[in-house]
Design a protein around this motif. Structure first.
Motif, PDB file in Angstrom:
ATOM      1  N   LEU A 233      -3.759 -26.330 -56.838  1.00 29.09           N
ATOM      2  CA  LEU A 233      -3.217 -27.341 -57.744  1.00 29.09           C
ATOM      3  C   LEU A 233      -2.385 -28.367 -56.973  1.00 29.09           C
ATOM      4  O   LEU A 233      -2.469 -29.578 -57.240  1.00 29.09           O
ATOM      5  CB  LEU A 233      -2.367 -26.687 -58.826  1.00 29.09           C
ATOM      6  N   LEU A 234      -1.607 -27.915 -56.006  1.00 28.01           N
ATOM      7  CA  LEU A 234      -0.790 -28.840 -55.211  1.00 28.01           C
ATOM      8  C   LEU A 234      -1.664 -29.826 -54.438  1.00 28.01           C
ATOM      9  O   LEU A 234      -1.337 -31.019 -54.344  1.00 28.01           O
ATOM     10  CB  LEU A 234       0.096 -28.053 -54.246  1.00 28.01           C
ATOM     11  N   ASP A 235      -2.771 -29.344 -53.878  1.00 24.43           N
ATOM     12  CA  ASP A 235      -3.693 -30.233 -53.157  1.00 24.43           C
ATOM     13  C   ASP A 235      -4.275 -31.286 -54.089  1.00 24.43           C
ATOM     14  O   ASP A 235      -4.376 -32.472 -53.734  1.00 24.43           O
ATOM     15  CB  ASP A 235      -4.816 -29.415 -52.514  1.00 24.43           C
ATOM     16  N   ILE A 236      -4.676 -30.856 -55.269  1.00 24.22           N
ATOM     17  CA  ILE A 236      -5.260 -31.796 -56.240  1.00 24.22           C
ATOM     18  C   ILE A 236      -4.219 -32.826 -56.678  1.00 24.22           C
ATOM     19  O   ILE A 236      -4.512 -34.024 -56.782  1.00 24.22           O
ATOM     20  CB  ILE A 236      -5.816 -31.038 -57.455  1.00 24.22           C
ATOM     21  N   GLN A 237      -2.988 -32.384 -56.923  1.00 25.06           N
ATOM     22  CA  GLN A 237      -1.931 -33.302 -57.338  1.00 25.06           C
ATOM     23  C   GLN A 237      -1.636 -34.337 -56.258  1.00 25.06           C
ATOM     24  O   GLN A 237      -1.358 -35.504 -56.564  1.00 25.06           O
ATOM     25  CB  GLN A 237      -0.666 -32.510 -57.677  1.00 25.06           C
ATOM     26  N   ASN A 238      -1.700 -33.923 -54.999  1.00 24.96           N
ATOM     27  CA  ASN A 238      -1.463 -34.872 -53.903  1.00 24.96           C
ATOM     28  C   ASN A 238      -2.531 -35.964 -53.893  1.00 24.96           C
ATOM     29  O   ASN A 238      -2.224 -37.158 -53.771  1.00 24.96           O
ATOM     30  CB  ASN A 238      -1.452 -34.122 -52.570  1.00 24.96           C
ATOM     31  N   LYS A 239      -3.793 -35.586 -54.031  1.00 25.37           N
ATOM     32  CA  LYS A 239      -4.876 -36.576 -54.079  1.00 25.37           C
ATOM     33  C   LYS A 239      -4.744 -37.464 -55.318  1.00 25.37           C
ATOM     34  O   LYS A 239      -5.005 -38.675 -55.268  1.00 25.37           O
ATOM     35  CB  LYS A 239      -6.225 -35.871 -54.072  1.00 25.37           C
TER      36      LYS A 239
END
Length: 443
Positions: A198-204
């Motif tokens: 989820l953190l990776d997706i939020q960064n993108k």
């Protein structure tokens, strides 16, 4: 993809409209168009005659001698009689003159210059249109990516919730001694992995948000995704894609460049032809010296006008050495025209390839979207069954996490395939120059 309140709506249409109004690159292109329009007007005035008025007062000696020379624009002129020796007495005088030079005929040079200026203006106008089209493309790409990441965030949160439920169930059974302690460790690891995803997706998601903010000029807090009409997606995929790339803004731009280069060839060719000039001049002179070579000591006497003259002429000028120079310049310009033509053909080939690939992607997306709901339903059923079996002690934690992984992948595949389908439709619309007709279906 989810809906939101109208107050927070950030539709694709609004994003495009704000970009086309706000983005500095478009303002720069519009300024270039304005400059091109001014240049065309200026070029149309090239045929105007040159009319000069001149008045000068002078005081100095007046000693002449036979001989010719090139003035080179630096040597002062002296007029008067020739004497045996120099006379150092000063003389005053003045001259007023009006002169006109008018290139009345140059075998089409004026017309070629105007055509070249008009084609240059078309280059600027088509560049503006192409830039607006490319910005529209960039906004759509970012907006669709924005929606995809928003949907993936929802899937990631659902996955976290499911893994959290599994961890609670596993922890309860482990505490009662019904399952080994390693099961809770495995469940905790899966939950942590889901949170990291989820953190990776939020960064993108934030990266795309910032890009859209740059395009539109809005604060990032105002960039909130709207929806696309996924209900119409399958029907849109069944509509025949555009099969022509004619009138594409990029083709129009490179075609305008090619025509401008060809027009520049004609300007060079016409420049070596003869020039016909109409010349006229009238002038008045005064002098403190008289016709019998008497120098009046009163220098003020030379400030009036005592002689009046006019001169009319029709001249033709042909610079023979221009034949060689312009021949070489034409050769250089022809190569530039060839470069522009090859750029045009390269663009046409690229757009044709993009259209064909988009048509293939549309067919693939249509077939995948018909199959994916079956995959998702099966994955949901499998996850429910594996969790029930685990609680009943009939399976292990590995099979449960595998079932949750399959479910997460099925949900993600559906989002990714929908995104790929929209982007394939968009690429086809872009290559076929039908974005304006396609846009209503994106909201």
């Amino acid at each position: 993809m989810f809906a939101q309140s109208a107050a927070d709506s950030f539709s694709l249409h609004r994003a495009i409209a704000l970009t086309l109004t706000h983005y500095p690159a478009l303002k720069a292109k519009q300024a270039q168009v304005n400059a091109g329009q001014a240049n065309l007007t200026d070029t149309k005035h090239n045929w105007y005659p040159a009319i000069k008025l001149h008045e000068q007062l002078d005081a100095g000696t007046d000693n002449s001698i036979y001989g010719s020379y090139f003035t080179m624009g630096m040597i002062p002129s002296t007029s008067g009689g020739i004497r045996a020796e120099n006379n150092n007495a000063p003389m005053s005088g003045n001259i007023a003159m009006a002169a006109m030079t008018w290139e009345i005929y140059n075998f089409g040079a004026y017309n070629s210059e105007q055509k070249e200026a008009a084609q240059s203006l078309k280059v600027q106008q088509s560049d503006l249109n192409n830039t607006a089209n490319q910005l529209t493309v960039a906004v759509i790409e970012n907006y669709l990516e924005f929606l995809r990441l928003q949907a993936l965030q929802k899937i990631a949160r659902d996955n976290i919730q499911r893994n959290a439920e599994v961890l609670r169930a596993v922890t309860a059974t482990v505490l009662h001694g019904l399952k080994p302690g390693v099961d809770s460790a495995v469940a905790a690891a899966e939950l942590s992995k889901a949170r990291l995803n989820l953190l990776d997706i939020q960064n993108k998601y934030n990266q795309v948000r910032i890009q859209l903010s740059t395009f539109t000029g809005l604060d990032t807090t105002e960039i909130k995704p709207d929806t696309v009409n996924n209900g119409r997606l399958l029907s849109l995929l069944g509509v025949p894609a555009p099969d022509s790339i004619s009138s594409h803004p990029m083709l129009e731009y490179y075609n305008a460049i090619y025509r401008q280069q060809r027009a520049a060839e004609q300007v060079i060719r016409k420049s070596r032809l003869p020039k016909v000039n109409l010349m006229a001049a009238g002038w008045m002179r005064g002098s403190s010296g008289s016709f019998n070579d008497v120098y009046d000591k009163n220098l003020w006497s030379g400030l009036g006008y005592s002689r009046y003259n006019y001169l009319l002429g029709l001249g033709i000028t042909y610079n023979l050495t221009d034949l060689k120079r312009t021949h070489e310049k034409v050769a250089v310009q022809q190569y530039r025209s060839e470069v522009a033509q090859q750029q045009l053909e390269t663009t046409r080939t690229t757009l044709n390839g993009l259209l064909q690939q988009a048509q293939s992607d549309i067919q693939t997306s249509r077939e995948k979207l018909q199959e994916l709901p079956l995959q998702l339903a099966a994955a949901q059923a499998a996850a429910r069954q594996k969790m029930a079996l685990y609680k009943g002690g009939l399976t292990n934690i590995i099979e449960v996490t595998t079932a949750l992984f399959v479910l997460n992948r099925a949900e993600t595949d559906l989002v990714q395939t929908r995104d790929a389908a929209w982007k394939a439709l968009f690429r086809a619309a872009y290559a076929g120059n039908s974005i304006s007709q396609f846009l209503p279906d994106l909201n």
